[in-house]
Motif scaffolding. Structure first.
Motif, mmCIF file in Angstrom:
data_model
loop_
_atom_site.group_PDB
_atom_site.id
_atom_site.type_symbol
_atom_site.label_atom_id
_atom_site.label_comp_id
_atom_site.label_asym_id
_atom_site.label_seq_id
_atom_site.Cartn_x
_atom_site.Cartn_y
_atom_site.Cartn_z
ATOM 1 N N GLN A 411 72.698 31.689 96.608
ATOM 2 C CA GLN A 411 71.806 31.995 97.568
ATOM 3 C C GLN A 411 72.102 31.627 98.861
ATOM 4 O O GLN A 411 72.032 32.603 99.712
ATOM 5 N N LYS A 412 72.600 30.235 99.086
ATOM 6 C CA LYS A 412 72.851 29.998 100.515
ATOM 7 C C LYS A 412 74.241 30.676 101.028
ATOM 8 O O LYS A 412 74.260 31.185 101.985
ATOM 9 N N ALA A 413 75.207 31.142 100.029
ATOM 10 C CA ALA A 413 76.275 31.829 100.515
ATOM 11 C C ALA A 413 75.835 33.641 100.725
ATOM 12 O O ALA A 413 76.371 34.013 101.830
ATOM 13 N N THR A 414 75.034 33.897 100.118
ATOM 14 C CA THR A 414 74.601 35.353 100.289
ATOM 15 C C THR A 414 74.060 35.241 101.677
ATOM 16 O O THR A 414 73.836 36.215 102.379
ATOM 17 N N ILE A 415 73.009 34.273 102.225
ATOM 18 C CA ILE A 415 72.182 34.389 103.353
ATOM 19 C C ILE A 415 73.257 34.134 104.450
ATOM 20 O O ILE A 415 73.336 34.746 105.578
ATOM 21 N N HIS A 416 74.191 33.171 104.278
ATOM 22 C CA HIS A 416 75.260 33.073 105.151
ATOM 23 C C HIS A 416 76.135 34.285 105.310
ATOM 24 O O HIS A 416 76.484 34.747 106.552
ATOM 25 N N GLU A 417 76.558 34.895 104.232
ATOM 26 C CA GLU A 417 77.587 36.028 104.490
ATOM 27 C C GLU A 417 76.774 37.273 105.206
ATOM 28 O O GLU A 417 77.160 37.839 105.968
ATOM 29 N N SER A 418 75.378 37.155 104.992
ATOM 30 C CA SER A 418 74.347 38.218 105.727
ATOM 31 C C SER A 418 74.379 38.265 107.065
ATOM 32 O O SER A 418 74.340 39.026 107.990
ATOM 33 N N ASP A 541 63.662 27.440 102.788
ATOM 34 C CA ASP A 541 63.120 26.570 102.159
ATOM 35 C C ASP A 541 61.990 27.047 101.142
ATOM 36 O O ASP A 541 61.860 26.749 100.174
ATOM 37 N N LEU A 542 61.315 28.192 101.761
ATOM 38 C CA LEU A 542 60.009 28.841 100.761
ATOM 39 C C LEU A 542 60.618 29.423 99.609
ATOM 40 O O LEU A 542 59.902 29.629 98.690
ATOM 41 N N ILE A 558 54.545 19.519 95.878
ATOM 42 C CA ILE A 558 53.107 20.370 96.547
ATOM 43 C C ILE A 558 52.793 19.582 97.657
ATOM 44 O O ILE A 558 52.574 20.258 98.620
ATOM 45 N N THR A 559 52.999 18.242 97.933
ATOM 46 C CA THR A 559 52.489 17.457 99.018
ATOM 47 C C THR A 559 53.302 17.908 100.128
ATOM 48 O O THR A 559 53.073 18.074 101.396
ATOM 49 N N ALA A 560 54.845 18.221 100.074
ATOM 50 C CA ALA A 560 55.535 18.555 101.011
ATOM 51 C C ALA A 560 55.324 19.941 101.549
ATOM 52 O O ALA A 560 55.461 20.107 102.728
ATOM 53 N N HIS A 561 54.851 20.705 100.741
ATOM 54 C CA HIS A 561 54.589 22.254 100.939
ATOM 55 C C HIS A 561 53.249 22.058 101.849
ATOM 56 O O HIS A 561 53.307 23.046 102.742
ATOM 57 N N GLU A 562 52.406 21.293 101.343
ATOM 58 C CA GLU A 562 51.233 21.255 102.219
ATOM 59 C C GLU A 562 51.397 20.756 103.632
ATOM 60 O O GLU A 562 50.763 21.071 104.650
ATOM 61 N N GLN A 563 52.249 19.700 103.851
ATOM 62 C CA GLN A 563 52.561 19.243 105.087
ATOM 63 C C GLN A 563 53.193 20.521 105.914
ATOM 64 O O GLN A 563 53.028 20.536 107.034
ATOM 65 N N PHE A 564 54.041 21.196 105.239
ATOM 66 C CA PHE A 564 54.671 22.246 105.722
ATOM 67 C C PHE A 564 53.600 23.386 106.555
ATOM 68 O O PHE A 564 53.647 23.866 107.628
ATOM 69 N N HIS A 615 55.589 37.329 109.706
ATOM 70 C CA HIS A 615 54.811 37.950 108.393
ATOM 71 C C HIS A 615 55.326 37.485 107.386
ATOM 72 O O HIS A 615 54.819 37.466 106.377
ATOM 73 N N LYS A 616 56.592 37.643 107.299
ATOM 74 C CA LYS A 616 57.396 37.103 106.024
ATOM 75 C C LYS A 616 57.116 35.610 105.695
ATOM 76 O O LYS A 616 56.812 35.429 104.427
ATOM 77 N N VAL A 617 56.854 34.799 106.619
ATOM 78 C CA VAL A 617 56.686 33.525 106.371
ATOM 79 C C VAL A 617 55.463 33.219 105.764
ATOM 80 O O VAL A 617 55.080 32.629 104.856
ATOM 81 N N GLU A 618 54.504 34.242 106.423
ATOM 82 C CA GLU A 618 53.222 34.159 105.830
ATOM 83 C C GLU A 618 53.084 34.723 104.603
ATOM 84 O O GLU A 618 52.084 34.145 103.735
ATOM 85 N N GLN A 619 53.902 35.542 104.012
ATOM 86 C CA GLN A 619 53.807 36.102 102.566
ATOM 87 C C GLN A 619 54.321 35.295 101.718
ATOM 88 O O GLN A 619 53.844 35.019 100.548
ATOM 89 N N LEU A 620 55.706 34.510 102.144
ATOM 90 C CA LEU A 620 56.172 33.571 101.372
ATOM 91 C C LEU A 620 55.279 32.311 100.992
ATOM 92 O O LEU A 620 55.695 31.627 99.769
ATOM 93 N N VAL A 621 54.425 31.908 101.966
ATOM 94 C CA VAL A 621 53.636 30.550 101.860
ATOM 95 C C VAL A 621 52.966 30.668 100.622
ATOM 96 O O VAL A 621 53.142 29.853 99.481
ATOM 97 N N PRO A 622 51.951 31.798 100.388
ATOM 98 C CA PRO A 622 51.233 31.850 99.094
ATOM 99 C C PRO A 622 52.029 31.910 97.998
ATOM 100 O O PRO A 622 51.659 31.346 96.645
ATOM 101 N N GLN A 623 53.318 32.781 97.978
ATOM 102 C CA GLN A 623 54.482 32.811 96.873
ATOM 103 C C GLN A 623 54.893 31.363 96.419
ATOM 104 O O GLN A 623 54.779 31.062 95.294
#
Length: 924
Positions: A411-418, A541-542, A558-564, A615-623
């Motif tokens: 996953q991280k390699a794909t993001i970096h290569e992109s 991260d999401l 879950i606690t860390a996500h709520e803090q985010f 908007h992508k971040v807002e979509q990833l939060v509930p996911q």
């Protein structure tokens, strides 16, 4: 002179006298007062022949039974021959008084042997009274030829009849029920001869409808080969409706005495058959034990290498299949072997008990097949099981970790290569060479923003390298492709660094020529770049994968996500501020009439891209919320599985422990007879077996836990392995306890021990078994023997009363501690042959029964063989086959060594060493 004219009203009528033995009432003959002429004829011939068979030993005989005994001389001689004793000297005178005195001397001798004579007087014998003379001879025959016959606790007539019935039972058309008509067809006489001397009679050629031929054949063979004179005529027997009973009995008694030697041989053969049957049965049990032990050890030998195979698999699916195969082994293959091991120990104990009861040496299995060897191999098997299961679970954890890291790397390699796509082309372009100053300044600022972006991505590259390194350290199966991809990323990263430096140098050289700069664009670029990086990091991260093993870990995420999520309003303000900068640029340009060409010269980050990413971040939060909640539900389900297993395990574990303690108490208590205890134990065993569904339920819960990859359980201290071993030990212990009671019953029945004796033995044993261990130490055992009345000093039983350990120690002090040390050492060698220092209850009652009961011995078996061998010191195969059943005869022949004594003959076999070997006193 003895008065033989006792009160009997038959005397006055001239009726014959009769022998009145209290065990043998013979009333048929004199009941009718007169003797049937046909019977009288038969008696004359039979009694005369009987008398002559004895008188000829003295060189004389009689011709007329009532005449030749009148002077009393031959009568006295007959009594001396048949008794082997000397009578008073007879009178040689010819007068009547001399004859009467001689006859009276004979009658006095008969009376001295306990015979009661009725209506027989010397005068009647001297006068030649035929009926009185026949009655007297019959009395002599009863006393000296029939009275001492004894078969199976019956004597005289009944004993002789039983002997005839037993000997003729196998023969067709023979049914001996009496001593008259049962003998008319002659088959019974022939059957008696054939049974003892089969070579003399061809019984199958005899016909029931030819009695004359049958009778003459038997009488002639008896006279010629058996030295039994012909005492009756076949025609007289056939021509009489009912032959005379006394004549038949007299004749048959001669057959009995002729075959008395064969009777002894039969008794000896029966003893030998009994001993050999015990040996054959024991050998069969030994063979069964050896085979079962070999099969079980072979199964263990094949199974351990499989359990010790630690070859790792590449994928989780392959390791899960290994775990499923192991569960199948535990559930299907091992339980029957547990039963076989338990049955093997029970068979071994039963065999040793039978050997002790039959006075045979203990069974020693072949090397490597002792019960202790099997227990050792079983211990190694269970050790291999435990190690194998622990290794598989560790491998599953390792593969799970590897899969997680490998996916994270990809996953991280794909993001970096992109992100790096097109960066090299951008850094190598020469756009600044034809650009204006403002454009160069813009390119320089843009390059600075790129450098900031490049520095921000440094952490991701380091993370990718670290993950690749960890995969290598954990021996990931696809490490080569991971390393190749990581190497390519690192090399590309180094190339980007060099190109970035080179472009900066080129732009700086041109910067001196450029002065204009749009501060707003610059400010936008500077604030947009980190905010853009923050959004990219937030999206990463999401979407980051996670793995947890309990509720606490998922709640932490879950606690860390709520803090985010709590930082999102502040981030939105920053987004709005950045968008306001762009709006201000548009406002100023419009206000000043400036026509903007292209986008922001300092950054490629457009307001639209910022909004799109936001908007992508807002979509990833509930996911992310849903993923975390799903994992929380999974961990709650896992916690439910833990609690469910723990609840049942916390019941089953103490239940098993309680049952083990109850069995321990039962084994030392004495409630009712052994049969009652056996019934109660079997009912107790059944109640334990009926608890099996609870174990099966736990196995099912345990499987669900393993399938859910749950590796700990804080709700219980019991593991499935612990409970499984406890359950197997419980089943084995109750089976062993039942076997101990069965062996006690075998010992009691074989040794004739009463229930009261067993109760006394158990009471004394338990009294000194202070720690309830089921075994006595040496001093406790000695005290127990003394309490039962066993004199250890003199090796004999005497009643001393119950004694406890304190009194016993006082007795040791008073006697100088000298209660038969040598004798007690001998006893300990019997009850504790392995020198363990402890005596079990079974060994204790075996010793007590051995000391107080008799069993067949080697000397008794030798004596029996000596009878079959006609007093020879050896025996032949022909004699064994003649005297013993075929299978037991061949058993002896195959095992007897050749006889090598001074009187040895070809084919002679040594039955003495064979007999002693049966009892372990020497080797074959």
């Amino acid at each position: 002179m003895v008065d033989y004219h006792a009160s009997n009203n038959q005397a006055s009528s001239g009726g014959p006298a009769v022998y009145m033995d209290p065990r043998e009432q013979e009333n048929d003959w004199d009941r009718d007062l007169l003797l049937d002429p046909a019977w009288e004829k038969q008696q004359r011939k039979t009694f005369t022949a009987w008398c002559n068979s004895h008188l000829r030993k003295a060189g004389t005989q009689i011709e007329n039974i009532e005449e030749d005994f009148r002077d009393g001389l031959k009568l006295m001689l007959l009594l001396e021959v048949i008794s082997g004793e000397r009578l008073p000297k007879p009178e040689r005178g010819k007068m009547r008084v001399h004859k009467i005195n001689n006859v009276n001397k004979a009658l006095d001798y008969i009376a001295s042997k306990g015979v009661k004579l009725v209506s027989i007087g010397a005068e009647e014998i001297v006068d030649g009274n035929a009926k009185m003379t026949l009655g007297m001879i019959w009395t002599i025959i009863l006393r000296f030829a029939i009275q001492d016959i004894s078969v199976e606790e019956t004597s005289a007539k009944e004993g002789l009849l039983l002997w005839c019935q037993r000997k003729t039972a196998p023969y067709k058309n023979v049914n001996v029920q009496n001593f008259h008509i049962s003998w008319k067809d002659g088959l019974a006489f022939n059957a008696l001869i054939h049974r003892h001397r089969p070579e003399l009679i061809d019984y199958d050629k005899l016909r029931k409808d030819d009695p004359l031929t049958n009778l003459n054949n038997a009488f002639e063979v008896a006279e010629k080969y058996l030295d039994i004179p012909k005492m009756m005529d076949a025609e007289d027997i056939v021509g009489t409706l009912r032959p005379d009973e006394k004549a038949i009995m007299t004749y048959v008694s001669c057959f009995y005495h002729a075959f008395s030697g064969a009777q002894k041989a039969e008794t000896a053969a029966n003893r030998i058959c009994k001993v050999l049957a015990v040996n054959q049965e024991n050998e069969h049990l030994m063979e069964d034990y050896e085979k079962l032990a070999s099969d079980l050890l072979e199964w263990i030998r094949r199974t351990i290498p499989w359990l010790e195979n630690r070859a790792p698999e590449k994928t989780m699916a392959e390791m899960q299949q290994k775990l499923e195969d192991f569960r199948g082994y535990r559930r299907v293959h091992k339980p029957p072997k547990v039963q076989e091991k338990c049955q093997l120990e029970i068979n071994f104990n039963t065999l040793q008990t039978k050997l002790r009861l039959s006075n045979r040496p203990a069974f020693m299995p072949s090397e490597g097949r002792m019960v202790s060897d099997i227990n050792g191999s079983w211990h190694n098997l269970e050790g291999a099981e435990k190690g194998y299961e622990e290794w598989m679970l560790n491998e599953i954890r390792r593969l799970e970790r590897l899969d997680h890291l490998a996916e994270k790397f990809r996953q991280k390699a794909t993001i970096h290569e992109s992100w790096t796509d097109g960066k090299e082309a951008m850094l190598t372009q020469k756009d600044y060479e034809t650009a204006s100053l403002s454009e160069v300044k813009a390119l320089l600022r843009k390059h600075e923003a790129f450098e900031s972006d490049l520095a921000a991505h440094q952490d991701r590259v380091e993370q990718i390298a670290a993950i690749a390194q960890e995969l290598n350290e954990l021996d990931y199966y696809d490490s080569p492709s991971v390393n190749a991809r990581c190497q390519k990323i690192c090399e590309q990263w180094d190339a980007l660094g060099s190109l970035t430096q080179s472009r900066r140098e080129s732009l700086e050289r041109t910067e001196k020529q450029l002065e204009s700069i749009d501060e707003l664009y610059l400010e936008y670029a500077k604030r947009a770049a980190p905010f853009n990086n923050w959004m990219e990091g937030a999206m990463e991260d999401l979407q980051d994968m996670f793995i947890v093993h309990n509720i606490e870990e998922i709640q932490g995420l879950i606690t860390a996500h709520e803090q985010f999520k709590s930082t999102l309003p502040e981030a939105n303000k920053e987004r709005e501020a950045i968008q306001a900068i762009q709006a201000e640029v548009q406002k100023i340009a419009q206000y000043n009439g400036i026509k903007l060409s292209g986008g922001n010269p300092y950054t490629t980050i457009t307001p639209k891209s910022i909004d799109d990413k936001w908007h992508k971040v807002e979509q990833l939060v509930p996911q992310r919320d849903r993923a975390l909640q799903e994992e929380l539900a999974k961990q709650q389900s896992n916690d439910h599985l833990r609690r469910k297993f723990a609840t049942q395990a916390n019941i089953v574990g103490p239940w098993i422990q309680t049952k083990m303690e109850e069995i321990g108490r039962i084994s030392i208590e004495m409630n009712g007879t052994l049969e009652d205890q056996l019934v109660n134990l079997r009912e107790y065993e059944q109640s334990i077996i009926e608890y099996k569904p609870n174990i099966d339920q736990l196995e099912g819960d345990h499987q669900l836990i393993q399938e859910a990859l749950i590796f700990d359980n804080k709700y219980t201290a019991y593991t499935m392995e612990h409970l499984r071993v406890g359950w197997e030990q419980l089943l084995t212990t109750i089976a062993r306890t039942i076997n101990e009671i069965e062996n006690q019953i075998l010992t009691r029945d074989a040794k004739g021990i009463s229930q009261e004796q067993l109760h006394e033995y158990r009471t004394s044993f338990n009294h000194f078994d202070k720690d309830h261990s089921g075994a006595l130490m040496a001093e406790e055992f000695k005290a127990c023997l003394i309490s039962l009345g066993y004199d250890v000093e003199n090796n004999k039983a005497k009643r001393t009363g119950q004694m406890d350990m304190d009194n016993y120690r006082a007795l040791l002090v008073a006697t100088g501690n000298s209660l038969g040390d040598a004798e007690f050492a001998r006893i300990m060698g019997i009850v504790d042959p392995n020198n363990s220092g402890a005596v079990t209850f079974q060994a204790f009652i075996d010793f007590m029964s051995r000391e107080t009961t008799d069993t067949d011995t080697a000397d008794q078996v030798i004596a029996s063989f000596k009878i079959l061998a006609a007093d020879k010191n050896f025996i032949t195969a022909e004699e064994l086959r003649r005297e013993l059943p075929p299978d037991q005869a061949e058993y002896c022949i195959a095992r007897m060594a050749p006889y090598s004594g001074p009187d040895a003959k070809p084919g002679a076999l040594d039955y003495m060493s064979f007999s002693t070997a049966l009892y372990g006193e020497s080797d074959l």
